[in-house]
Design a protein around this motif. Sequence first.
Motif, short mmCIF file in Angstrom:
data_model
loop_
_atom_site.label_atom_id
_atom_site.label_comp_id
_atom_site.label_asym_id
_atom_site.label_seq_id
_atom_site.Cartn_x
_atom_site.Cartn_y
_atom_site.Cartn_z
N ARG A 47 0.81 -1.22 0.00
CA ARG A 47 0.00 0.00 0.00
C ARG A 47 0.85 1.27 0.00
NH1 ARG A 47 -4.30 -2.35 3.93
NH2 ARG A 47 -5.86 -2.95 2.42
N ARG A 48 2.11 1.18 0.41
CA ARG A 48 2.99 2.36 0.46
C ARG A 48 3.39 2.85 -0.93
NH1 ARG A 48 8.18 1.38 3.11
NH2 ARG A 48 8.14 -0.62 2.07
N PHE A 49 3.17 2.02 -1.94
CA PHE A 49 3.69 2.31 -3.27
C PHE A 49 2.59 2.67 -4.25
CE2 PHE A 49 6.40 -0.81 -1.15
CZ PHE A 49 7.58 -0.11 -1.11
N ASP A 50 2.97 3.35 -5.32
CA ASP A 50 2.06 3.69 -6.40
C ASP A 50 1.54 2.38 -7.00
OD1 ASP A 50 0.98 4.28 -8.94
OD2 ASP A 50 2.38 5.94 -9.25
N PRO A 51 0.23 2.18 -7.08
CA PRO A 51 -0.31 0.92 -7.58
C PRO A 51 0.01 0.63 -9.05
CG PRO A 51 -2.08 2.46 -7.08
CD PRO A 51 -0.81 3.09 -6.62
N ARG A 52 0.51 1.62 -9.77
CA ARG A 52 0.88 1.41 -11.18
C ARG A 52 2.31 0.91 -11.35
NH1 ARG A 52 -0.84 7.36 -12.50
NH2 ARG A 52 0.26 7.42 -10.54
N MET A 53 3.07 0.84 -10.26
CA MET A 53 4.46 0.39 -10.34
C MET A 53 4.54 -1.11 -10.61
SD MET A 53 6.15 2.47 -7.17
CE MET A 53 7.85 2.08 -7.57
N GLU A 54 5.58 -1.53 -11.36
CA GLU A 54 5.81 -2.95 -11.60
C GLU A 54 6.40 -3.57 -10.33
OE1 GLU A 54 8.13 -3.75 -15.04
OE2 GLU A 54 6.82 -2.59 -16.35
N VAL A 55 6.23 -4.88 -10.19
CA VAL A 55 6.75 -5.61 -9.04
C VAL A 55 7.78 -6.62 -9.53
CG1 VAL A 55 6.15 -7.19 -7.16
CG2 VAL A 55 4.58 -5.35 -7.79
N ARG A 56 8.88 -6.74 -8.80
CA ARG A 56 9.91 -7.73 -9.08
C ARG A 56 10.27 -8.43 -7.78
NH1 ARG A 56 8.61 -7.04 -13.57
NH2 ARG A 56 9.86 -6.42 -15.34
N LEU A 57 10.81 -9.63 -7.90
CA LEU A 57 11.33 -10.37 -6.76
C LEU A 57 12.85 -10.26 -6.79
CD1 LEU A 57 9.26 -13.65 -7.21
CD2 LEU A 57 8.77 -11.76 -5.65
N ALA A 58 13.46 -10.00 -5.65
CA ALA A 58 14.92 -10.00 -5.53
C ALA A 58 15.31 -11.32 -4.88
CB ALA A 58 15.39 -8.82 -4.69
N VAL A 59 16.23 -12.04 -5.51
CA VAL A 59 16.70 -13.32 -4.98
C VAL A 59 18.22 -13.36 -4.97
CG1 VAL A 59 14.61 -14.54 -5.72
CG2 VAL A 59 16.56 -14.47 -7.23
N PRO A 88 21.00 -13.15 -2.17
CA PRO A 88 21.63 -12.01 -1.52
C PRO A 88 23.06 -11.70 -1.96
CG PRO A 88 20.44 -13.30 0.09
CD PRO A 88 20.41 -14.08 -1.20
N ARG A 89 23.85 -12.70 -2.29
CA ARG A 89 25.26 -12.42 -2.65
C ARG A 89 25.41 -11.82 -4.03
NH1 ARG A 89 28.78 -17.02 0.39
NH2 ARG A 89 27.89 -16.52 2.40
N MET A 90 24.47 -12.08 -4.91
CA MET A 90 24.48 -11.51 -6.26
C MET A 90 23.02 -11.30 -6.66
SD MET A 90 26.43 -13.03 -9.55
CE MET A 90 27.84 -12.01 -9.87
N PRO A 91 22.39 -10.24 -6.12
CA PRO A 91 20.94 -10.07 -6.30
C PRO A 91 20.48 -10.10 -7.75
CG PRO A 91 21.78 -8.50 -4.70
CD PRO A 91 22.97 -9.16 -5.34
N GLN A 92 19.53 -10.98 -7.99
CA GLN A 92 18.92 -11.10 -9.31
C GLN A 92 17.50 -10.54 -9.25
OE1 GLN A 92 19.09 -15.16 -10.52
NE2 GLN A 92 21.31 -15.23 -10.51
N ARG A 104 14.98 -11.53 -14.99
CA ARG A 104 15.01 -10.40 -15.91
C ARG A 104 16.38 -9.76 -15.99
NH1 ARG A 104 10.97 -12.61 -17.43
NH2 ARG A 104 8.89 -11.72 -17.36
N GLY A 105 17.26 -10.13 -15.09
CA GLY A 105 18.60 -9.56 -15.05
C GLY A 105 19.09 -9.51 -13.62
N TYR A 106 20.07 -8.65 -13.37
CA TYR A 106 20.58 -8.48 -12.02
C TYR A 106 20.01 -7.20 -11.42
CZ TYR A 106 23.62 -12.35 -12.92
OH TYR A 106 24.07 -13.61 -13.20
N ALA A 107 19.71 -7.25 -10.14
CA ALA A 107 19.14 -6.09 -9.46
C ALA A 107 20.21 -5.03 -9.22
CB ALA A 107 18.52 -6.53 -8.13
N PRO A 108 19.85 -3.75 -9.26
CA PRO A 108 20.81 -2.69 -8.97
C PRO A 108 21.34 -2.81 -7.53
CG PRO A 108 18.79 -1.78 -9.91
CD PRO A 108 18.53 -3.23 -9.62
N ASP A 109 22.54 -2.30 -7.28
CA ASP A 109 23.14 -2.35 -5.95
C ASP A 109 22.21 -1.77 -4.89
OD1 ASP A 109 25.42 -3.52 -6.94
OD2 ASP A 109 26.55 -1.65 -7.04
N GLU A 110 21.45 -0.74 -5.24
CA GLU A 110 20.54 -0.11 -4.29
C GLU A 110 19.54 -1.11 -3.71
OE1 GLU A 110 17.25 3.52 -4.04
OE2 GLU A 110 18.14 3.01 -5.97
N VAL A 111 19.12 -2.09 -4.53
CA VAL A 111 18.16 -3.09 -4.05
C VAL A 111 18.78 -3.91 -2.92
CG1 VAL A 111 16.86 -5.16 -4.69
CG2 VAL A 111 16.97 -3.22 -6.28
#
Length: 76
Positions: free
Chosen positions: A22-34, A36-40, A62-69
């Motif tokens: 609920r904290r996020f804009d409902p139009r935003m896409e959702v991804r799973l981060a998996v 921890p040592r090399m976030p995908q 879909r690729g690798y997650a940015p460092d910020e994630v």
Amino acid sequence: MGRHRRGAKREVTVADLIDELRRFDPRMEVRLAVQPRMPQEHAVGTVVEADGMVWIADAGQRGYAPDEVGERLGWI
């Protein structure tokens, strides 16, 4: 829902997930981060109920997650 702590068992309910989202804009896409040592970055697939739980399917990497994630998740 808190940060991941190694060895800590933490169950998430549907209500917990709804409250967090609920904290996020409902139009935003959702991804799973998996991984921890090399976030995908993985897409979210089908959501179903089985065996008394709600299951969220992985729809592929879909690729690798940015460092910020990893930083925000407390992984790095």
